[in-house]
Design an enzyme around this catalytic site. Structure first.
Site, PDB file in Angstrom:
ATOM      1  N   ARG A  11       0.848  -1.185   0.000  1.00  0.00           N
ATOM      2  CA  ARG A  11       0.000   0.000   0.000  1.00  0.00           C
ATOM      3  C   ARG A  11       0.888   1.243   0.000  1.00  0.00           C
ATOM      4  NH1 ARG A  11      -3.472  -2.883  -1.450  1.00  0.00           N
ATOM      5  NH2 ARG A  11      -5.583  -3.177  -0.585  1.00  0.00           N
ATOM      6  N   HIS A  66      -0.225   0.217 -10.096  1.00  0.00           N
ATOM      7  CA  HIS A  66      -0.935  -0.728  -9.219  1.00  0.00           C
ATOM      8  C   HIS A  66      -1.382  -1.972  -9.991  1.00  0.00           C
ATOM      9  CE1 HIS A  66      -3.363  -0.883  -5.228  1.00  0.00           C
ATOM     10  NE2 HIS A  66      -2.985  -2.089  -5.600  1.00  0.00           N
TER      11      HIS A  66
END
Length: 306
Positions: free
Chosen positions: A221, A269
């Protein structure tokens, strides 16, 4: 049995069809406000309204590996929150991290630059023994990454909240052993869940503890990393570079300094994405187990956050 899907930002019809094919005896519906109560829910970024309306859920299944956003919401009482074990992401993550490690170790970034300049400059080979790889987080994805890297003879180290034992991996546990883990690591891979304890864990203090010439790979993250601390340590020469797949704000803002820094490799991502059919099969297997009164893997401890 009634299964309801709330997949924000994802085309939901193919998911509904996959669940209906696997569970023809169930009613599968796509949520809209006011939908009748369901027994089980499959979600991605659900709203609080959805959770408030679906107050009788036995279990809430997240289709992503991380559940940090979900644990911040107000969940129905007595509802299990369940994360996927893999969902096809283990192999993808192993591919991504192995590529990032080898790209740095074999200096392919340097070769890309010299080739662009039409210069023929072979470099001296480097020894894998001098590049210990430390993996933060030894869950399903961390174990897949360690298994993939093992064949390349890098010394492997792992750090986790609880004791883990993996063949060929020197394991460290808890805050007391973090410094020792970092001190012997040159390539750091972050695969931690995001919790209050791990937010900002990749900061000036921890990254300074890496071996000189350290390299950072963050596929967990964005909030794990303190951006300005990474840049400062790159500028100081203590860190050699980074590969980042996750960011505080996504998409990464056009004016963010990471874009212009040649020492930082950016991807949007994509290190590991959920595979629909594999995930649907796993979730339906768990639903049938719950219906039989059996325990299942992947139930989130809300107090720990993962």
């Amino acid at each position: 049995m009634n299964i309801i899907l709330n997949l924000s930002g994802i085309k939901t019809e193919p998911w509904a069809a996959a669940f209906q094919a696997l569970m023809p005896d169930a009613t599968v519906q796509i949520w809209s406000p006011g939908a009748p109560p369901a027994d089980y829910a499959v979600v991605w970024a659900p709203s609080q309204q959805f959770l408030d309306e679906q107050s009788r859920l036995k279990a809430l299944f997240a289709i992503g590996a991380g559940v940090d956003a979900l644990v911040k919401l107000r969940l129905p009482a007595h509802t299990l929150l369940v994360r996927i074990d893999d969902g096809g992401m283990g192999v993808q993550m192993a591919e991504y991290v192995t590529h990032a490690v080898l790209r740095h170790f074999r200096e392919f970034d340097v070769y890309a630059q010299t080739v662009a300049e039409r210069r023929w400059l072979p470099r001296r080979p480097r020894a894998s023994a001098e590049f210990p790889v430390g993996i933060m987080g030894l869950g399903v994805l961390g174990r897949c990454v360690a298994g993939a890297l093992a064949r390349f003879d890098f010394p492997l180290r792992g750090w986790s909240r609880t004791v883990k034992s993996l063949h060929g991996v020197e394991s460290f546990t808890g805050p007391d052993q973090l410094a020792a883990f970092l001190a012997g690591t040159r390539i750091l891979v972050c695969l931690l869940p995001l919790t209050a304890e791990t937010t900002g864990i990749l900061n000036r203090e921890t990254l300074s503890a890496l071996m000189p010439g350290g390299y950072v790979i963050n596929v967990a993250r964005g909030a794990h990393l303190v951006d300005e601390d990474l840049i400062a340590l790159l500028d100081s020469g203590h860190l050699a570079g980074a590969t980042l797949d996750v960011f505080h704000t996504e998409p990464l803002p056009a004016d963010h300094p990471f874009w212009a820094d040649p020492r930082i490799t950016i991807t949007p991502h994509i290190s590991a994405r959920t595979v629909r059919d594999e995930t649907a099969s796993q979730i339906t297997t768990k639903i049938r187990a719950l219906e039989r009164g059996e325990s299942i893997a992947g139930v989130v401890d809300l107090a720990r956050g993962y």
